[in-house]
Design a protein around this motif. Sequence first.
Motif, PDB file in Angstrom:
ATOM      1  N   SER A 152       0.824  -1.200   0.000  1.00  0.00           N
ATOM      2  CA  SER A 152       0.000   0.000   0.000  1.00  0.00           C
ATOM      3  C   SER A 152       0.862   1.255   0.000  1.00  0.00           C
ATOM      4  N   GLY A 153       1.934   1.247   0.795  1.00  0.00           N
ATOM      5  CA  GLY A 153       2.828   2.392   0.842  1.00  0.00           C
ATOM      6  C   GLY A 153       3.515   2.641  -0.494  1.00  0.00           C
ATOM      7  N   ALA A 154       3.911   1.561  -1.165  1.00  0.00           N
ATOM      8  CA  ALA A 154       4.567   1.702  -2.468  1.00  0.00           C
ATOM      9  C   ALA A 154       3.620   2.292  -3.501  1.00  0.00           C
ATOM     10  N   VAL A 155       2.390   1.831  -3.487  1.00  0.00           N
ATOM     11  CA  VAL A 155       1.416   2.344  -4.463  1.00  0.00           C
ATOM     12  C   VAL A 155       1.047   3.790  -4.138  1.00  0.00           C
ATOM     13  N   SER A 156       0.952   4.120  -2.853  1.00  0.00           N
ATOM     14  CA  SER A 156       0.682   5.503  -2.466  1.00  0.00           C
ATOM     15  C   SER A 156       1.787   6.439  -2.949  1.00  0.00           C
ATOM     16  N   ARG A 157       3.004   5.955  -2.954  1.00  0.00           N
ATOM     17  CA  ARG A 157       4.153   6.753  -3.396  1.00  0.00           C
ATOM     18  C   ARG A 157       4.133   6.969  -4.901  1.00  0.00           C
ATOM     19  N   SER A 158       3.445   6.120  -5.624  1.00  0.00           N
ATOM     20  CA  SER A 158       3.421   6.169  -7.085  1.00  0.00           C
ATOM     21  C   SER A 158       2.314   7.095  -7.590  1.00  0.00           C
ATOM     22  N   GLY A 159       2.311   7.265  -8.897  1.00  0.00           N
ATOM     23  CA  GLY A 159       1.246   8.033  -9.528  1.00  0.00           C
ATOM     24  C   GLY A 159       0.295   7.172 -10.321  1.00  0.00           C
ATOM     25  N   VAL A 160       0.234   5.891 -10.019  1.00  0.00           N
ATOM     26  CA  VAL A 160      -0.618   4.976 -10.773  1.00  0.00           C
ATOM     27  C   VAL A 160      -2.075   5.433 -10.704  1.00  0.00           C
ATOM     28  N   LYS A 161      -2.720   5.447 -11.862  1.00  0.00           N
ATOM     29  CA  LYS A 161      -4.125   5.827 -11.943  1.00  0.00           C
ATOM     30  C   LYS A 161      -4.871   4.851 -12.837  1.00  0.00           C
ATOM     31  N   GLU A 162      -6.179   4.971 -12.832  1.00  0.00           N
ATOM     32  CA  GLU A 162      -7.024   4.079 -13.621  1.00  0.00           C
ATOM     33  C   GLU A 162      -6.610   4.122 -15.090  1.00  0.00           C
ATOM     34  N   GLY A 163      -6.505   2.923 -15.684  1.00  0.00           N
ATOM     35  CA  GLY A 163      -6.162   2.817 -17.096  1.00  0.00           C
ATOM     36  C   GLY A 163      -4.682   2.730 -17.390  1.00  0.00           C
ATOM     37  N   ASP A 164      -3.825   2.880 -16.372  1.00  0.00           N
ATOM     38  CA  ASP A 164      -2.382   2.810 -16.588  1.00  0.00           C
ATOM     39  C   ASP A 164      -1.928   1.375 -16.847  1.00  0.00           C
ATOM     40  N   THR A 165      -0.713   1.284 -17.369  1.00  0.00           N
ATOM     41  CA  THR A 165      -0.044  -0.001 -17.515  1.00  0.00           C
ATOM     42  C   THR A 165       1.116  -0.039 -16.518  1.00  0.00           C
ATOM     43  N   VAL A 166       1.235  -1.166 -15.812  1.00  0.00           N
ATOM     44  CA  VAL A 166       2.164  -1.281 -14.694  1.00  0.00           C
ATOM     45  C   VAL A 166       2.977  -2.561 -14.829  1.00  0.00           C
ATOM     46  N   ALA A 167       4.225  -2.524 -14.376  1.00  0.00           N
ATOM     47  CA  ALA A 167       5.052  -3.725 -14.274  1.00  0.00           C
ATOM     48  C   ALA A 167       5.598  -3.825 -12.864  1.00  0.00           C
ATOM     49  N   ILE A 168       5.660  -5.043 -12.343  1.00  0.00           N
ATOM     50  CA  ILE A 168       6.225  -5.308 -11.021  1.00  0.00           C
ATOM     51  C   ILE A 168       7.328  -6.333 -11.200  1.00  0.00           C
ATOM     52  N   VAL A 169       8.541  -5.960 -10.859  1.00  0.00           N
ATOM     53  CA  VAL A 169       9.681  -6.867 -10.973  1.00  0.00           C
ATOM     54  C   VAL A 169       9.861  -7.557  -9.626  1.00  0.00           C
ATOM     55  N   GLY A 170       9.547  -8.840  -9.573  1.00  0.00           N
ATOM     56  CA  GLY A 170       9.625  -9.617  -8.340  1.00  0.00           C
ATOM     57  C   GLY A 170       8.252 -10.053  -7.889  1.00  0.00           C
ATOM     58  N   GLY A 171       8.065 -11.366  -7.777  1.00  0.00           N
ATOM     59  CA  GLY A 171       6.759 -11.916  -7.419  1.00  0.00           C
ATOM     60  C   GLY A 171       6.739 -12.564  -6.052  1.00  0.00           C
ATOM     61  N   GLY A 172       7.590 -12.098  -5.150  1.00  0.00           N
ATOM     62  CA  GLY A 172       7.531 -12.583  -3.773  1.00  0.00           C
ATOM     63  C   GLY A 172       6.404 -11.905  -3.016  1.00  0.00           C
ATOM     64  N   MET A 173       6.426 -12.031  -1.692  1.00  0.00           N
ATOM     65  CA  MET A 173       5.348 -11.491  -0.879  1.00  0.00           C
ATOM     66  C   MET A 173       5.153  -9.998  -1.119  1.00  0.00           C
ATOM     67  N   ILE A 174       6.241  -9.240  -1.169  1.00  0.00           N
ATOM     68  CA  ILE A 174       6.104  -7.797  -1.323  1.00  0.00           C
ATOM     69  C   ILE A 174       5.654  -7.437  -2.733  1.00  0.00           C
TER      70      ILE A 174
END
Length: 341
Positions: A152-174
């Motif tokens: 939640s903190g990481a996403v709050s720090r970002s500017g991600v909004k509806e309709g964006d395209t996102v990538a997450i490097v690393g599929g562990g718990m975090i």
Amino acid sequence: MKALIYKGPFEFSGEDIPVPEARAGEVLIRVGSVGICGSDVHGFAGKTGRREPGMVMGHEISGTVVALGPGVDTLGLGQRVVVQPIMYCGTCGPCRRGMTSVCLNKKMVGVNMGKTGGLAEYLVVRASSAFPISDTIPFSTAALVEPFAVGSGAVSRSGVKEGDTVAIVGGGMIGLAVLAMVLQRRPARVFVIDQFPKKLDMAKRLGAIPVNFSEEDPLTAILQATGDLGVDTSFEAVGISQTARLANSLAKTGGEIVWIGNSQRMIEIDMQEIVVRAKTIKGIYCYTDDDYRFAIRFVEGHAGLAGAFAEERIGLDGAQKLYTQLAKGEKDLFRGVVDIA
């Protein structure tokens, strides 16, 4: 009370220590469950230097309020809670700007507060750090609020909004906690990059497009999928040079990259790529109280899904063995959980 005392690399000692007393503004909590964070495992193995002998580890904590210190009227006896483990001062520069996770005077339960940690039958924290959670949520699931709060903190720090395209490097718990939180913003697509089928399967179950970097080049695949543009936001949830470079390259011109939590201290990146393509790199360490509350609401609304991350549960007597297995790489879990009550 029973407690596990960290004695040094790969060694806990089960000891009887006094039950702490709740002073003014504090509450005594009977610990229910404690999640085993990767940082705890590294500390247990003596790799980080942040955990000192004589302490009680554990900062992903759920439990029940069993005593109130003088002046506490915000919580009741018998109330189920989760602990927000960052004890911030509220008065330093970062705190006044709302950046409580990087408080200049912070202490953290289970990290640098001596015997105030989760691997014990009881602990005392200030009442404002004990957040109520539904009685219907098992302690083992409630303990996972903390890693979801990191997301939640990481996403709050970002500017991600509806309709964006996102990538997450690393599929562990975090990384998957970031995925769960970023999906609340209704992005168009989210790619999760890892090499382990278990992690990629969970990412797909949550709603992401899995990319297995042992089978295909993730940069090529995602550029192809985005018309050679890249993503609006990439999150780095591993913390090594290779994955940092990948996260940076995945972001489109003018896009952003969010580096999360603890990482390898020194990494090598292509600075010119960041400058010439006007990308923005943001760092985030943990969460604020609001991020924590958001994570609680997520866990309360998705208890079955959140609970699935608790892959192995053991009692206090089994913690030494499980910590050792995790530290030696003999097991790879989203989360191990120590059930105490």
